[in-house]
Write a protein that holds these residues in place. Structure first.
Motif, PDB file in Angstrom:
ATOM      1  N   LYS A 469      -3.184   9.594   0.767  1.00 49.33           N
ATOM      2  CA  LYS A 469      -4.189   8.559   0.547  1.00 49.33           C
ATOM      3  C   LYS A 469      -3.736   7.685  -0.616  1.00 49.33           C
ATOM      4  O   LYS A 469      -3.618   8.157  -1.749  1.00 49.33           O
ATOM      5  N   GLN A 470      -3.457   6.425  -0.311  1.00 47.77           N
ATOM      6  CA  GLN A 470      -2.981   5.479  -1.327  1.00 47.77           C
ATOM      7  C   GLN A 470      -4.176   4.765  -1.956  1.00 47.77           C
ATOM      8  O   GLN A 470      -4.933   4.083  -1.294  1.00 47.77           O
ATOM      9  N   ARG A 471      -4.342   4.952  -3.277  1.00 50.50           N
ATOM     10  CA  ARG A 471      -5.424   4.287  -4.004  1.00 50.50           C
ATOM     11  C   ARG A 471      -4.993   2.869  -4.376  1.00 50.50           C
ATOM     12  O   ARG A 471      -3.828   2.616  -4.697  1.00 50.50           O
ATOM     13  N   THR A 473      -6.729  -1.174  -6.022  1.00 43.97           N
ATOM     14  CA  THR A 473      -7.834  -1.973  -6.570  1.00 43.97           C
ATOM     15  C   THR A 473      -7.528  -3.440  -6.325  1.00 43.97           C
ATOM     16  O   THR A 473      -6.389  -3.886  -6.503  1.00 43.97           O
ATOM     17  N   SER A 513     -12.383  -1.195  -5.230  1.00 45.26           N
ATOM     18  CA  SER A 513     -11.443  -0.082  -5.367  1.00 45.26           C
ATOM     19  C   SER A 513     -11.657   0.868  -4.198  1.00 45.26           C
ATOM     20  O   SER A 513     -12.802   1.194  -3.854  1.00 45.26           O
ATOM     21  N   SER A 514     -10.573   1.303  -3.597  1.00 49.30           N
ATOM     22  CA  SER A 514     -10.700   2.207  -2.463  1.00 49.30           C
ATOM     23  C   SER A 514      -9.361   2.894  -2.227  1.00 49.30           C
ATOM     24  O   SER A 514      -8.461   2.838  -3.086  1.00 49.30           O
ATOM     25  N   GLY A 515      -9.230   3.520  -1.075  1.00 53.09           N
ATOM     26  CA  GLY A 515      -7.981   4.177  -0.705  1.00 53.09           C
ATOM     27  C   GLY A 515      -7.814   4.186   0.786  1.00 53.09           C
ATOM     28  O   GLY A 515      -8.787   4.338   1.519  1.00 53.09           O
ATOM     29  N   GLU A 557      -2.002   2.639  -7.352  1.00 52.47           N
ATOM     30  CA  GLU A 557      -1.936   3.814  -8.228  1.00 52.47           C
ATOM     31  C   GLU A 557      -1.270   4.956  -7.475  1.00 52.47           C
ATOM     32  O   GLU A 557      -1.730   5.371  -6.405  1.00 52.47           O
ATOM     33  N   ARG A 558      -0.141   5.434  -8.031  1.00 50.93           N
ATOM     34  CA  ARG A 558       0.603   6.494  -7.347  1.00 50.93           C
ATOM     35  C   ARG A 558       1.322   7.351  -8.375  1.00 50.93           C
ATOM     36  O   ARG A 558       2.033   6.826  -9.239  1.00 50.93           O
TER      37      ARG A 558
END
Length: 594
Positions: A469-471, A473, A513-515, A557-558
């Protein structure tokens, strides 16, 4: 005439003389004239013939020489250029219209062209010839003549195909209803004019008609200005004038290929003997008594938008050419219109001149007792008509996703594990095309064997490690309703041209913001391309903000690391530096302008 590669073929004093402005006093580099805008008769307008600019010290109006002519005659600066040049330069039509050469604008230049009637050193030298103009015909006579002219013309197949194309989206019935026709070949101008006169139509004082060198009445249609005629109808339904959408935009021969030229000109003869100018009439299409009227830039844009929505549109020929709207607003208010909707292109957020024109519409509407509001839409589409046409088309993204295998959809989070049974049933209903079930599902033989032995849970345990799951924003510009942002909805080059090396975080707001799930080994570029493709038409339900578009910033974010990307032209992502702490917090009301 000589070649003028660096300057106009006229100076501002030529424009002053052409407009018959009274010179009160003269200085070394300028003259003072009576202001034609505020009507002051004390010589308060300064005309600088070295810089080719003007300013009234009483009312504050100012601009360049094209704006002086354009604003007084309610037309665009490109139309002003052609009218001034034709009026001042003998054989301009033959020499320059044939070659398509439009001389460069040289800011600050007061040097006259060879044979010019004006001189920066001696602005009063060489007064231009005054071209005798015909007394303007009545609105009824103009309507009858132009309507009869259109009835004599046809629409060439290539023009009809263009109007029916996905870019314009008109049907044959709509094209005929709008009265769109092709310009006639120049060699027919005199004979068509004679036919009009035999039918009792007046041509004297009608825009576009004039006497040639032999004293014969004819029309100002030329090979270089061939194209599609777009009628302009007034509040009373009468034909006031016509624009030409040019087949080939008028450009300077030295302009780079990517630079756009003038696409529209008015059918006018103001620079010809016994001719008449078209002005820049407002075009109204739809119910003149509608409660809500939309104001848009461009006659054809209004026609298409009306055909797509059925709503009433008032079109002006230039985003800042709002003065002709005032009298129309008075008639609309009397006729029952309660609300004006400003529908200028989305570049109103990046172009201050367009923004200023939009603000004038608010002021005019409210001065007539009507409400006014701004309409915005998906910024990936510049014009209202472009956006509406996009809504009619089947989503290309949906077609692409439909081609995904079950495994591709699952790894991207686009389906649940139970969807495998739907896919299996679809495969059984297909004609035999040589594709195995495992190939249709996108599974390996080992994965399919696990599914047969252990069912969906066993397959889920096998596929889950293959996705992550890639976050992310999404940050979007906080738009100003009065001040344009030069790089709004534009690519990285526009950002840098505005003086910003990096996107200024203080001008942004955190919107969403999500994923999303994606294959575990998918790199950032591939994920960002998919994110833009999924979000360029609309954001998912519950998400704040506009559809993703150029000038947006995306944070990924990773593994505890954050990287930032600027959405550039055509969805290209450019890695940038960004300070999220400076950005405004998420809006509580959803934050969407569209």
């Amino acid at each position: 005439m000589g070649e003028f590669p660096e300057g106009f073929p006229f100076g501002i004093m030529d424009v002053v003389n052409l407009l018959h402005l009274r010179i009160r006093r003269q200085q070394a580099n300028s003259v003072y004239v009576d202001c034609p805008f505020c009507g002051d008769r004390r010589g308060k307008m300064n005309v600088n013939f070295v810089k080719d600019v003007w300013r009234c010290n009483y009312c504050g109006r100012h601009g360049g020489m094209l704006a002086l002519y354009a604003e007084l005659n309610h037309m665009t600066t490109s139309s002003a250029y052609w009218e001034i040049a034709e009026a001042l330069c003998e054989d301009f039509q033959e020499d320059h219209m044939r070659s398509g050469d439009i001389p460069h604008t040289r800011q600050g230049s007061g040097t006259p062209f060879p044979g010019s009637r004006a001189s920066a050193a001696n602005p009063s030298a060489g007064q231009p010839k005054t071209v005798p103009q015909a007394e303007r015909a009545s609105p009824e006579e103009i309507h009858r003549t132009l309507s009869t002219l259109l009835s004599m013309l046809t629409l060439r197949p290539a023009h009809r195909e263009h109007l029916r194309s996905p870019k314009r989206g008109l049907s044959d019935e709509q094209i005929d209803m709008l009265g769109l026709k092709s310009t006639p070949p120049p060699f027919l101008c005199r004979s068509i004019t004679e036919r009009l006169m035999k039918q009792g139509c007046r041509v004297q004082g009608v825009p576009g008609f004039y006497r040639d060198k032999n004293g014969q009445w004819t029309m100002s249609f030329y090979k270089l200005t061939s194209g599609i005629l777009i009628p302009a109808f007034g509040y009373d339904g009468k034909l006031q004038g016509m624009q030409i959408m040019l087949d080939v935009p008028l450009k300077n021969k030295d302009d780079p290929p990517e630079k756009e030229g003038a696409k529209y000109i008015w059918f006018s003869s103001s620079s010809k003997k016994d001719g008449s100018g078209s002005g820049s009439p407002v075009h109204l299409i739809g119910d003149p008594h509608a409660r809500v009227v939309y104001v848009i830039e461009g006659l054809l844009k209004a026609d298409i938008s009306h055909c797509l929505t059925g709503r009433t549109f008032a079109a002006i020929a230039g985003a800042n050419n709002t003065e002709p709207l005032d009298s129309l607003f008075g008639l609309l208010a009397q006729g029952g219109t309660e609300e004006i909707v400003e529908t200028h292109d989305m570049d109103k957020y990046s172009n201050q001149m367009t923004m200023n024109g939009a603000l004038k519409i608010y002021q005019m509407a409210r001065s007539r007792g009507m409400n006014c509001r701004r309409l915005t839409w998906n910024p990936n589409y510049k014009g209202f008509d472009d956006w509406q046409l996009s809504l009619r088309r089947e989503s290309r993204r949906k077609k692409e996703i439909d081609k995904f295998t079950f495994k591709e959809k699952y790894l991207c989070g686009l389906c649940e594990m139970a969807h495998i049974e739907d896919c299996t049933e679809q495969w059984h209903r297909m004609d035999d095309n040589g594709v195995s079930l495992t190939g249709y599902l996108g599974l390996t033989k080992e994965e399919y064997a696990v599914f047969l032995r252990g069912g969906r849970d066993a397959l889920c345990a096998l596929l889950e490690p293959q996705r992550r799951k890639q976050r992310f924003t999404l940050y979007q510009l906080e738009l100003d309703e009065q001040k344009a942002i030069p790089f709004a909805f534009k690519g990285i080059s526009a950002l840098k041209k505005s003086g910003c090396e990096q996107p200024p975080a203080a001008m942004y707001r955190l919107m969403w913001s999500s994923g999303f799930y994606c294959p575990a080994e998918q790199d950032d570029d591939a994920f960002l391309r998919r994110l833009f493709a999924d979000c360029m038409e609309r954001l998912p339900a519950g998400a704040r903000g506009r559809p993703m578009a150029p000038s947006d910033v995306v944070e990924l974010e990773r593994d505890g690391r954050r990287t930032y990307y600027y959405v550039s032209d055509k969805g290209e992502m450019v890695q940038v530096k960004f300070s999220p702490l400076l950005a405004k917090k998420a809006a509580q009301d959803g934050g969407s302008l569209s």
